[in-house]
Scaffold this motif. Structure first.
Motif, PDB file in Angstrom:
ATOM      1  N   GLY A 121       8.329   8.138   3.820  1.00 49.95           N
ATOM      2  CA  GLY A 121       7.203   7.395   3.275  1.00 49.95           C
ATOM      3  C   GLY A 121       7.592   6.315   2.300  1.00 49.95           C
ATOM      4  O   GLY A 121       6.721   5.704   1.659  1.00 49.95           O
ATOM      5  N   GLY A 122       8.905   6.044   2.154  1.00 47.44           N
ATOM      6  CA  GLY A 122       9.381   5.033   1.223  1.00 47.44           C
ATOM      7  C   GLY A 122       9.328   3.633   1.810  1.00 47.44           C
ATOM      8  O   GLY A 122       8.920   3.428   2.954  1.00 47.44           O
ATOM      9  N   SER A 130      -0.592  11.123   2.336  1.00 45.73           N
ATOM     10  CA  SER A 130       0.237  11.632   1.246  1.00 45.73           C
ATOM     11  C   SER A 130       1.331  10.635   0.885  1.00 45.73           C
ATOM     12  O   SER A 130       1.872   9.957   1.770  1.00 45.73           O
ATOM     13  N   VAL A 131       1.649  10.547  -0.413  1.00 43.32           N
ATOM     14  CA  VAL A 131       2.710   9.636  -0.861  1.00 43.32           C
ATOM     15  C   VAL A 131       3.997   9.893  -0.097  1.00 43.32           C
ATOM     16  O   VAL A 131       4.640   8.979   0.423  1.00 43.32           O
ATOM     17  N   VAL A 132       4.414  11.152  -0.028  1.00 43.32           N
ATOM     18  CA  VAL A 132       5.578  11.533   0.778  1.00 43.32           C
ATOM     19  C   VAL A 132       5.049  12.006   2.127  1.00 43.32           C
ATOM     20  O   VAL A 132       4.313  12.994   2.201  1.00 43.32           O
ATOM     21  N   GLY A 172       0.797  -1.219   0.000  1.00 39.08           N
ATOM     22  CA  GLY A 172       0.000   0.000   0.000  1.00 39.08           C
ATOM     23  C   GLY A 172       0.825   1.261   0.000  1.00 39.08           C
ATOM     24  O   GLY A 172       0.329   2.349   0.330  1.00 39.08           O
ATOM     25  N   LEU A 173       2.105   1.160  -0.390  1.00 40.21           N
ATOM     26  CA  LEU A 173       2.990   2.316  -0.483  1.00 40.21           C
ATOM     27  C   LEU A 173       3.212   2.668  -1.952  1.00 40.21           C
ATOM     28  O   LEU A 173       2.727   1.986  -2.853  1.00 40.21           O
ATOM     29  N   ASP A 174       3.927   3.744  -2.215  1.00 43.67           N
ATOM     30  CA  ASP A 174       4.067   4.240  -3.583  1.00 43.67           C
ATOM     31  C   ASP A 174       5.274   3.616  -4.280  1.00 43.67           C
ATOM     32  O   ASP A 174       6.407   3.772  -3.803  1.00 43.67           O
ATOM     33  N   PRO A 175       5.083   2.922  -5.403  1.00 50.22           N
ATOM     34  CA  PRO A 175       6.205   2.271  -6.087  1.00 50.22           C
ATOM     35  C   PRO A 175       7.190   3.257  -6.695  1.00 50.22           C
ATOM     36  O   PRO A 175       8.391   2.981  -6.767  1.00 50.22           O
TER      37      PRO A 175
END
Length: 474
Positions: free
Chosen positions: A313-314, A250-252, A51-54
């Motif tokens: 957020g990575g 937010s993604v970050v 569920g995190l941003d690739p």
């Protein structure tokens, strides 16, 4: 010699290029691009399932690879891609309650990274034998196994039902690609399976039309296309990763902290210790160099990189076996090629349109890929047992590990008061470590007859077998 002064060589075919050597820059750039392809599939599949941003994961994989190389002084060539070791823990955190959003996921992973860094410092000063005493192969294999098999409900409950036939065909293709395709192509089976499933889903939309299923995160079935590129069309070509995740974070983003979430990720640290140790040993064997002095640095570097990535957020990071495969095939171990790979990954991470394409991966495709990947993670635990000749005729291994594995995979819980619960992977790992060390070296004469008879039908009193801890007699 300066850390950034590689000896330029152009060896005959079959001759090795060592970490502090490099080919001419043209060939080095080509090899760096090959390393990007090798790490690519798993590095953005695992953020998707967490569920995190690739796109952010790809960007930070580049930064973290550079950070790792600097800490190990370029002596341990490696690419740091997204780690699978925390996937099950993340699924458990998200299942706790609605309040544990992505910020708590990355906060817990950040703490896990700091713990891993602390382990690296201990190993650096105390020596690699510290790992083997606390986490012998029997324990490490059990923890890795329960991490992998704990993910089975995620596949069965979230991804597979979105499009069962696409999932089945994607899984079949991935198995075929990983085993049957030659050389390098088999090492990028994840990437090839993702492309195969993506194209297959697009063709299914054209021929069969929309599908009705429950999308990930939804509760009711809806009619939808398998592939939707609305987000791709809206994304910019160049820019920092942005937008929001599925849970609205937010993604970050910065981390939040929860004791329960932190305890759930700590077993992943054990898996990362095993992965990094194995990586350093593999590179040492391939290059013929003594890398034990860099063991602690490598473990600590991965921990620092994981903490650094999750602070923004990575995704968590680990040294990648896929890239060991590339080095084994090419016999080029130059750390210079990894700097090139890291720079290419950073450029990809700065392309939001690329990230939008990744985010549009159909759920059925992820179902097919993860049903194979998660099983492989679990079987890596069994592989650790086999490679280290773990004898399950010895009751220390058979009985000492059994309760923890079942507790971890089955989701057994212990409740403390009204607000704190310990269960799943965290409880399983604690039971594995505590029970194993509680009985290790304490077997009495004649103990464990049942387990020995199960695994050794030729069991007979009278002959010592050192493989069973000195208590197995034939």
């Amino acid at each position: 010699m300066s850390m950034f002064k590689w000896e330029v060589v152009d060896p005959a075919p079959g001759q090795a290029v060592l970490p502090m050597q490099r080919l001419p820059w043209g060939k080095t750039i080509g090899l760096g691009a090959q390393h990007v392809v090798a790490m690519f599939g798993a590095t953005f599949v695992f953020p998707l399932v967490m569920g995190l941003d690739p796109n952010l994961a790809i960007l930070f994989s580049g930064f973290c690879t550079i950070l790792f190389l600097l800490i190990v002084q370029n002596r341990v060539p490696s690419y740091l891609g997204t780690s699978a070791s925390f996937v099950a823990s993340v699924a458990a955190i998200r299942a706790l309650d609605e309040g544990n959003d992505s910020s708590y996921v990355t906060g817990a992973i950040l703490v896990g990274g700091l713990v891993l860094a602390a382990v690296g410092v201990l190993v650096h000063f105390a020596g690699a034998q510290l790992i083997h005493r606390i986490l012998p192969p029997a324990v490490t294999g059990a923890v890795v196994m329960l991490i992998g098999f704990n993910l089975a409900p995620v596949v069965a409950g979230i991804y597979w039902p979105q499009d069962q036939w696409i999932a089945l065909l994607t899984a079949a293709f991935m198995v075929f690609a990983a085993v049957v395709l030659p050389g390098f192509w088999s090492r990028i089976a994840v990437l090839l399976a993702l492309i195969f499933g993506y194209v297959l889903s697009w063709l299914a939309d054209l021929v069969l039309g929309p599908i009705t299923s429950v999308l990930g995160g939804a509760t009711e079935a809806t009619e939808h296309d398998r592939v939707s590129w609305a987000g791709v069309e809206a994304a910019n070509w160049i820019g920092l990763p942005s937008g929001t995740l599925a849970d609205g974070v937010s993604v970050v983003h910065g981390p939040s902290f929860s004791l329960t979430a932190i305890l759930l990720v700590l077993p992943g640290v054990i898996a990362l210790v095993a992965e990094n140790t194995g990586h350093v040993k593999a590179v040492a064997e391939m290059t013929g160099q003594d890398l034990d002095p860099y063991m602690g640095r490598a473990i600590g570097a991965d921990g620092i990189a994981t903490a650094f990535s999750s602070a923004f957020g990575g995704s968590p990071t680990t040294t990648y076996a896929e890239n060991i495969g590339v080095m084994g095939a090419t016999r080029v171990y130059s750390s210079a090629a990894y700097y090139v790979a890291a720079l290419v990954a950073i450029l990809l991470g700065l392309c939001p349109k690329f990230g939008a394409v990744v985010n549009a991966t159909p759920g059925g495709v992820l179902g097919g890929i993860t049903v194979v990947l998660y099983g492989m993670i679990g079987l890596v635990g069994a592989k650790i047992w086999v490679e280290n000749n773990i004898d399950f005729g010895n009751p220390v291994n058979m009985v000492g590990l059994s309760a923890g594995i079942i507790a971890g995979i089955g989701g057994v819980t212990l409740t403390f008061g009204d607000d704190f619960e310990l269960g799943g992977i965290a409880l399983g790992t604690i039971l594995v470590i505590v029970f194993f060390h509680m009985v290790k070296g304490r077997g009495s004469d004649g103990s464990g007859t049942v387990t020995r008879n199960l695994s050794h039908p030729d069991y007979d009193e009278g002959v010592d077998d050192a493989a069973s801890g000195g208590t197995h007699k034939r």
